[in-house]
Design an enzyme around this catalytic site. Structure first.
Site, PDB file in Angstrom:
ATOM      1  N   GLY A   1      33.253 -20.075   4.950  1.00  0.00           N
ATOM      2  CA  GLY A   1      32.044 -20.090   4.324  1.00  0.00           C
ATOM      3  C   GLY A   1      31.169 -18.439   4.358  1.00  0.00           C
ATOM      4  N   SER A   2      30.644 -17.994   4.226  1.00  0.00           N
ATOM      5  CA  SER A   2      30.359 -16.668   4.646  1.00  0.00           C
ATOM      6  C   SER A   2      29.578 -15.884   6.483  1.00  0.00           C
ATOM      7  CB  SER A   2      28.424 -16.323   4.315  1.00  0.00           C
ATOM      8  OG  SER A   2      28.178 -16.124   3.120  1.00  0.00           O
TER       9      SER A   2
END
Length: 630
Positions: free
Chosen positions: A353-354
């Site tokens: 993810g981020s």
């Protein structure tokens, strides 16, 4: 006719002169000759036996050795695993198992009764329950077992007390013996086994691993690393040493005669391993992870703290975990041969993810494709036939590319990836993704980079369509924290023999320079906005630490299952990386949490993660300030 026969017989006897005196003389000669022949036969046989050394197929020398000469293995000591400051994590020990003699014919000297008496059953059950945790009804059941006669008509027999009655420590054994002596109870005994002791219980269990005797009922059984797990297995050849062998003479009781020992082969003890783990930090990590795991009930949690300047892992753990001393938590079902959980730090690739956006921005800066003041419209972007949205589909209006990192814009990352073109894939390789970190921990996965189509490549820029491990992420973060120099994650500080003469020290290992020093410094500066910007910082008010400048990046990744992303309100992998202090990084802290129980969309997930990460960083800086950490 009969008279004629007698006459001829007398004539025959007379011709032989067989008088009584003559008969005695001849009998004597026969006996003497026979005796001489028998003596010569025995003498020849004796000379043959002495010369050949065998009676039939049996070797006399072998029988003599069995009677008067013994031999035994000289056990090599398995090396101890220490933390960085010399505190033992795993060391050799002896464990004990309970058993009871319940046959009433078990009698010692002076007719002393050495079996368990029925009147003592309740007291024994209470003592076992108090010190070994054996249920009272289980003890009473075992003590009441019927004992049958053996071939000699005797009622010998013994009974054991299950798993709880095994692997007891010396301390527990002494407590049980003390209470038994106090009550003058007979018939309870212990067998001794080689064992491995883990004094800290749950302590980086999957990184350390565990070792145990290959045969639990054999006192000479060698201890070895098990289940392809951790240091105990990865460095088994280094730790186990090599057994020796000795001969000795025995007395009439079969005991070793002093001064008669001949060592045929000396034992070589295993080497000791000093890890990079810091017990002060590791024990703190286990404590906070237990608390969060209990409150959040996620599928799993991972956490790792690293020295930013050396790549040394100071603390690392995961949940679920297990206690290597008791094996509690290792198996889903009692007696199941394989452990339930893997070493999540190296064995289980995931979509980060981020937090991957740190590497996207670093690559864009380093390749000259990021102007921090250039703007774009957040919200949504179309990549061929696939729409990609920000975590808030409506977006945050117009953002600069610097704000794209702090607000964690997927759209901003896709635009940067498109600016870089094929260069993005080159930087992924430079940062070590899709490649093993060569940690030597068993079954390490290399992860994967999905680059078969433009959509996957675009998604990799914000941490989807790419599989990574914790070790890979931490390795990449060292380049951000260490002026562009990427360091191999280290968990071994040195390996040494007990006398210190044979020692190998492991220092920082540079494995690349994926970005320039000024690029790394800019990324750290941008990451400060995550915790300091009240408008665009996704970690504002959560991941900051009073008195310390923190560079951070949060992550919220959808979880893929069989090629489809789950859509439930908690079907996410939440994460954070914190590097502190920003101006001169000392620590890198990285935490992931999968599908915790939270309220509302993403709810208090960041707070749950910060309960681990912030607690660890605060503890580390406090320890540094007091001067008690190495």
């Amino acid at each position: 006719m009969m008279k004629e026969f007698r006459r001829k017989l007398k004539k025959k006897i007379a011709s032989k002169n067989l008088t009584p005196a003559g008969n005695r003389r001849k009998v004597g000669i026969i006996l003497f000759t026979t005796s001489i022949a028998i003596f010569l036969l025995f003498a020849v046989r004796f000379i043959y036996i002495i010369g050949v050394g065998k009676v039939g197929s049996e070797s006399l020398d072998k029988k003599r050795q069995e009677l008067y000469q013994g031999s035994s293995i000289i056990k090599a000591k398995r090396g101890t695993i220490y933390d960085r400051n010399g505190q033992p994590i795993a060391e050799d020990a002896t464990s004990y198992s309970l058993y009871a003699e319940i046959g009433k014919d078990y009698i010692g000297l002076n007719n002393k009764e050495l079996f368990v008496h029925e009147k003592d059953h309740d007291k024994i059950a209470d003592i076992f329950n108090k010190y070994a945790g054996i249920k009272k009804e289980d003890t009473l059941k075992q003590l009441s077992k019927k004992v049958k006669k053996n071939d000699n008509g005797m009622y010998y027999g013994s009974t054991e007390f299950g798993a709880k009655g095994k692997n007891l420590s010396l301390e527990t054994k002494k407590k049980i013996e003390k209470d038994l002596d106090k009550e003058k109870i007979t018939g309870i005994y212990f067998t001794e086994h080689p064992d491995r002791m883990y004094p800290n219980g749950k302590y980086a269990s999957y990184m350390v691993g565990y070792a145990q005797p290959e045969k639990s009922d054999d006192a000479d059984s060698k201890i070895s690393g098990k289940n392809g797990m951790g240091i105990e297995k990865a460095y088994d050849d280094v730790l186990k040493g090599e057994d020796g062998f000795k001969y000795f003479q025995k007395d009439s009781k079969g005991q070793e005669l002093p001064g008669s020992v001949i060592v045929d082969k000396k034992a070589t003890d295993g080497k000791d391993i000093y890890t990079t783990l810091d017990s002060n930090l590791q024990l703190r990590l286990e404590e906070v992870m237990d608390e969060v795991y209990k409150n959040a009930t996620p599928d799993d949690i991972t956490a790792m703290m690293m020295d930013a300047k050396t790549g040394e892992i100071l603390a690392a753990s995961q949940r679920p975990t297990f206690d290597p001393q008791t094996k509690e938590g290792l198996y889903e079902e009692k007696g199941k041969p394989d452990p339930v959980w893997q070493n999540l730090l190296v064995q289980t690739p995931y979509e980060p993810g981020s937090t991957m956006k740190v590497f996207t921005v670093a690559s864009a800066i380093d390749s000259g494709n990021l102007n921090e003041n250039e703007t774009f419209q957040s919200g949504k972007i179309q990549v061929y036939d696939t729409p990609i949205s920000d975590w808030k589909p409506e977006g945050k209006g117009t953002l600069t590319y610097r704000q794209a990192l702090s607000w964690s814009s997927n759209v901003g990352m896709v635009l940067l990836e498109q600016k870089m073109g094929p260069t993005w894939q080159e930087y992924l390789n430079k940062f070590g993704f899709g490649q093993s970190t060569k940690s030597k921990l068993p079954y390490e996965e290399a992860g994967s980079i999905q680059d078969k189509n433009p959509v996957d490549t675009a998604m990799s820029a914000f941490g989807q369509a790419i599989g990574v491990t914790n070790f890979q992420m931490m390795q990449g973060f060292t380049a951000i924290a260490n002026k562009g120099t990427m360091l191999k994650p280290q968990y071994i500080k040195k390996i040494t023999s007990e006398d210190g003469k044979d020692e190998k020290v492991y220092g920082p290992k540079k494995i690349g320079q994926p970005i320039k020093e000024e690029s790394a410094e800019k990324v750290l500066d941008y990451m400060k906005d995550t915790v300091e910007d009240p408008v665009y910082g996704t970690g504002y008010g959560v991941f900051g630490i009073d008195g310390v400048n923190v560079s951070a990046k949060t992550g919220t990744a959808q979880i893929s299952d069989k090629g489809q992303y789950l859509t439930g309100p908690t079907d996410y992998l939440y994460s954070v990386v914190q590097i502190a202090p920003t101006e001169d990084p000392q620590y890198i802290m990285y935490v992931t949490m999968k599908r915790p129980t939270i309220t509302g969309e993403h709810g208090d997930a960041p707070k749950l993660i910060s309960d681990i990460s912030n607690s660890m960083l605060k503890h580390a800086f406090t320890v540094d300030a007091t001067g008690t950490k190495e």
